[in-house]
Motif scaffolding. Structure first.
Motif, PDB file in Angstrom:
ATOM      1  N   GLU A   1       0.837  -1.216   0.000  1.00 38.48           N
ATOM      2  CA  GLU A   1       0.000   0.000   0.000  1.00 38.48           C
ATOM      3  C   GLU A   1       0.861   1.252   0.000  1.00 38.48           C
ATOM      4  N   VAL A   2       1.932   1.243   0.784  1.00 36.62           N
ATOM      5  CA  VAL A   2       2.847   2.395   0.828  1.00 36.62           C
ATOM      6  C   VAL A   2       3.471   2.611  -0.545  1.00 36.62           C
ATOM      7  N   VAL A   3       3.924   1.532  -1.165  1.00 35.84           N
ATOM      8  CA  VAL A   3       4.559   1.635  -2.485  1.00 35.84           C
ATOM      9  C   VAL A   3       3.557   2.171  -3.501  1.00 35.84           C
TER      10      VAL A   3
ATOM     11  N   THR B   1       9.050  -6.664  -4.638  1.00 34.94           N
ATOM     12  CA  THR B   1       8.463  -5.457  -5.195  1.00 34.94           C
ATOM     13  C   THR B   1       9.602  -4.636  -5.772  1.00 34.94           C
ATOM     14  N   THR B   2       9.462  -4.250  -7.030  1.00 38.70           N
ATOM     15  CA  THR B   2      10.452  -3.429  -7.714  1.00 38.70           C
ATOM     16  C   THR B   2       9.900  -2.014  -7.786  1.00 38.70           C
ATOM     17  N   ILE B   3      10.749  -1.055  -7.454  1.00 38.96           N
ATOM     18  CA  ILE B   3      10.359   0.360  -7.480  1.00 38.96           C
ATOM     19  C   ILE B   3      11.375   1.100  -8.339  1.00 38.96           C
ATOM     20  N   GLU B   4      10.899   1.989  -9.183  1.00 44.43           N
ATOM     21  CA  GLU B   4      11.795   2.793 -10.014  1.00 44.43           C
ATOM     22  C   GLU B   4      11.643   4.254  -9.639  1.00 44.43           C
ATOM     23  N   GLY B   5      12.779   4.913  -9.424  1.00 43.05           N
ATOM     24  CA  GLY B   5      12.738   6.332  -9.100  1.00 43.05           C
ATOM     25  C   GLY B   5      14.091   6.830  -8.650  1.00 43.05           C
ATOM     26  N   GLU B   6      14.104   8.057  -8.210  1.00 43.48           N
ATOM     27  CA  GLU B   6      15.337   8.664  -7.716  1.00 43.48           C
ATOM     28  C   GLU B   6      15.695   8.070  -6.359  1.00 43.48           C
ATOM     29  N   TRP B   7      16.981   8.002  -6.091  1.00 50.87           N
ATOM     30  CA  TRP B   7      17.531   7.379  -4.888  1.00 50.87           C
ATOM     31  C   TRP B   7      16.784   7.787  -3.620  1.00 50.87           C
ATOM     32  N   ASP B   8      16.680   9.084  -3.360  1.00 52.87           N
ATOM     33  CA  ASP B   8      16.066   9.546  -2.114  1.00 52.87           C
ATOM     34  C   ASP B   8      14.588   9.177  -2.030  1.00 52.87           C
ATOM     35  N   GLU B   9      13.891   9.263  -3.153  1.00 51.81           N
ATOM     36  CA  GLU B   9      12.472   8.886  -3.174  1.00 51.81           C
ATOM     37  C   GLU B   9      12.294   7.403  -2.868  1.00 51.81           C
ATOM     38  N   VAL B  10      13.080   6.578  -3.537  1.00 51.30           N
ATOM     39  CA  VAL B  10      12.942   5.131  -3.376  1.00 51.30           C
ATOM     40  C   VAL B  10      13.288   4.717  -1.950  1.00 51.30           C
ATOM     41  N   PHE B  11      14.369   5.250  -1.408  1.00 47.85           N
ATOM     42  CA  PHE B  11      14.744   4.847  -0.060  1.00 47.85           C
ATOM     43  C   PHE B  11      13.777   5.376   0.994  1.00 47.85           C
ATOM     44  N   ASP B  12      13.147   6.491   0.753  1.00 48.73           N
ATOM     45  CA  ASP B  12      12.087   6.960   1.651  1.00 48.73           C
ATOM     46  C   ASP B  12      10.914   5.969   1.635  1.00 48.73           C
TER      47      ASP B  12
ATOM     48  N   GLY C   1      20.124   9.300 -15.149  1.00 51.31           N
ATOM     49  CA  GLY C   1      19.503   9.774 -16.376  1.00 51.31           C
ATOM     50  C   GLY C   1      18.557   8.785 -17.028  1.00 51.31           C
ATOM     51  N   ALA C   2      18.588   7.532 -16.621  1.00 55.42           N
ATOM     52  CA  ALA C   2      17.715   6.517 -17.221  1.00 55.42           C
ATOM     53  C   ALA C   2      16.361   6.528 -16.523  1.00 55.42           C
ATOM     54  N   THR C   3      15.309   6.491 -17.315  1.00 53.05           N
ATOM     55  CA  THR C   3      13.959   6.367 -16.772  1.00 53.05           C
ATOM     56  C   THR C   3      13.213   5.330 -17.596  1.00 53.05           C
ATOM     57  N   GLY C   4      12.182   4.782 -17.022  1.00 57.92           N
ATOM     58  CA  GLY C   4      11.372   3.814 -17.738  1.00 57.92           C
ATOM     59  C   GLY C   4      12.048   2.480 -17.961  1.00 57.92           C
ATOM     60  N   GLU C   5      13.112   2.207 -17.248  1.00 55.44           N
ATOM     61  CA  GLU C   5      13.879   0.981 -17.470  1.00 55.44           C
ATOM     62  C   GLU C   5      13.165  -0.272 -16.980  1.00 55.44           C
ATOM     63  N   MET C   6      12.270  -0.130 -16.036  1.00 63.98           N
ATOM     64  CA  MET C   6      11.551  -1.301 -15.554  1.00 63.98           C
ATOM     65  C   MET C   6      10.795  -1.956 -16.705  1.00 63.98           C
TER      66      MET C   6
END
Length: 93
Positions: free
Chosen positions: A17-19, A33-44, A71-76
């Motif tokens: 639910e948090v994710v 669970t795989t999460i894609e995003g910026e380091w600080d966002e993902v670790f939060d 610089g990479a996005t959408g890699e999942m």
């Protein structure tokens, strides 16, 4: 708290639910669970999801694997697309 037979689905559901509420691209399967995003966002999100598990369970176990590509996005999705293309190419060879 913990459930008969060692089931942890309620604790995992709290984390998922948090994710999902984070709005970041993610995928949940039977084990991860795989999460894609910026380091600080993902670790939060990882911290908040772990805290949610600990509200429902006496312990939490984490396996964290990071693929850091500035610089990479959408890699999942892109990784899966490349894999499927490679599988299809092998079928036609």
């Amino acid at each position: 708290m913990s459930q008969p037979g060692g089931h942890v689905h309620n604790a995992v559901a709290a984390a998922v639910e948090v994710v999902r509420a984070s709005g970041l691209p993610h995928r949940t399967d039977a084990m991860f669970t795989t999460i894609e995003g910026e380091w600080d966002e993902v670790f939060d999100i990882i911290k908040r999801a772990t805290d949610a598990v600990l509200e429902a369970s006496p312990r939490a176990s984490l396996v964290i694997k990071a693929d850091i590509r500035p610089g990479a996005t959408g890699e999942m999705e892109a990784k899966l697309d490349r894999l499927e293309s490679a599988v299809d190419a092998r079928r036609t060879d």
